[in-house]
Motif scaffolding. Sequence first.
Motif, PDB file in Angstrom:
ATOM      1  N   MET A   1       0.856  -1.177   0.000  1.00  0.00           N
ATOM      2  CA  MET A   1       0.000   0.000   0.000  1.00  0.00           C
ATOM      3  C   MET A   1       0.898   1.235   0.000  1.00  0.00           C
ATOM      4  N   ASP A   2       0.551   2.209  -0.829  1.00  0.00           N
ATOM      5  CA  ASP A   2       1.320   3.451  -0.921  1.00  0.00           C
ATOM      6  C   ASP A   2       0.811   4.399   0.163  1.00  0.00           C
ATOM      7  N   ILE A   3       1.406   4.307   1.337  1.00  0.00           N
ATOM      8  CA  ILE A   3       0.887   5.012   2.503  1.00  0.00           C
ATOM      9  C   ILE A   3       0.962   6.529   2.342  1.00  0.00           C
ATOM     10  N   ARG A   5       0.585   8.236  -0.493  1.00  0.00           N
ATOM     11  CA  ARG A   5      -0.524   8.637  -1.366  1.00  0.00           C
ATOM     12  C   ARG A   5      -1.847   8.583  -0.596  1.00  0.00           C
ATOM     13  N   LEU A   6      -2.014   7.534   0.213  1.00  0.00           N
ATOM     14  CA  LEU A   6      -3.226   7.421   1.015  1.00  0.00           C
ATOM     15  C   LEU A   6      -3.309   8.547   2.048  1.00  0.00           C
ATOM     16  N   ARG A 113       6.952   4.692   7.956  1.00  0.00           N
ATOM     17  CA  ARG A 113       5.820   4.012   7.306  1.00  0.00           C
ATOM     18  C   ARG A 113       4.657   3.838   8.290  1.00  0.00           C
ATOM     19  N   GLY A 117       0.994   5.958   8.609  1.00  0.00           N
ATOM     20  CA  GLY A 117      -0.267   5.222   8.734  1.00  0.00           C
ATOM     21  C   GLY A 117      -1.109   5.748   9.881  1.00  0.00           C
ATOM     22  N   GLU A 143     -10.755   2.591  -1.216  1.00  0.00           N
ATOM     23  CA  GLU A 143      -9.347   2.288  -0.958  1.00  0.00           C
ATOM     24  C   GLU A 143      -8.886   2.910   0.359  1.00  0.00           C
ATOM     25  N   THR A 146     -10.588   1.143   3.366  1.00  0.00           N
ATOM     26  CA  THR A 146      -9.988  -0.182   3.606  1.00  0.00           C
ATOM     27  C   THR A 146      -8.646  -0.043   4.301  1.00  0.00           C
ATOM     28  N   ALA A 147      -7.825   0.896   3.845  1.00  0.00           N
ATOM     29  CA  ALA A 147      -6.515   1.104   4.468  1.00  0.00           C
ATOM     30  C   ALA A 147      -6.665   1.583   5.902  1.00  0.00           C
ATOM     31  N   ARG A 150      -7.647  -1.218   8.170  1.00  0.00           N
ATOM     32  CA  ARG A 150      -6.502  -2.096   8.444  1.00  0.00           C
ATOM     33  C   ARG A 150      -5.648  -1.533   9.578  1.00  0.00           C
TER      34      ARG A 150
END
Length: 197
Positions: A1-3, A5-6, A113, A117, A143, A146-147, A150
């Motif tokens: 997952m591109d954290i 970008r999220l 990372r 998050g 997207e 969902t991230a 998680r």
Amino acid sequence: MDIRRLDRQALSLAGEAVSRVKTDHLGRATPCADWTLYGLLRHLVSQNRGFAASARGAGEPWAVWHGGDLGDDPAAAYETSADELTAAFAEDGVLERKFALPEIGEGFTVPGRIAIGFHMLDYVAHAWDVAVTIGAPWEPNAELTTAALRVAAQVPDEGRGAGAAFRRRTAVPDDAPPGHRLLALLGRDPSWTQRPC
């Protein structure tokens, strides 16, 4: 997952809600019991600046996590802090760099990372806090939801409660929408509404 970008998506989601805030909204109560809307917006600006400082290796002092100034234009203050944060998170090597997070504990550090998050999750949730306070929509895409789910599932039960970053999880039906499940995982009541003063 591109954290990263999220995280930018989460910043934008929160920014959309903040851009709808009017001056007469600032004294309203929010789902964050300790904060009026003004206090919540100040927290968002402060956290952006704190995470930016931490990304650059200067996040240990408590002072960098507090004192965000909204000035006369909370939306502009938010956008300036979001731009500063985005630039800091874009630096080379930031995903492996150790971030100091003194609000979690003195001397507490995590790799970038993971810290990013945490930030992403916080801003998806706070976007809802702002939106529901002013009656605006909150529509994170699938997207991002969902991230965030998680990450939220990994927030331990220990240390939750009054005055903590998250309250105890709340129950929602098994068939609740993903956004409601996310809010419940973070101790928020998806049915919260602004109450008259």
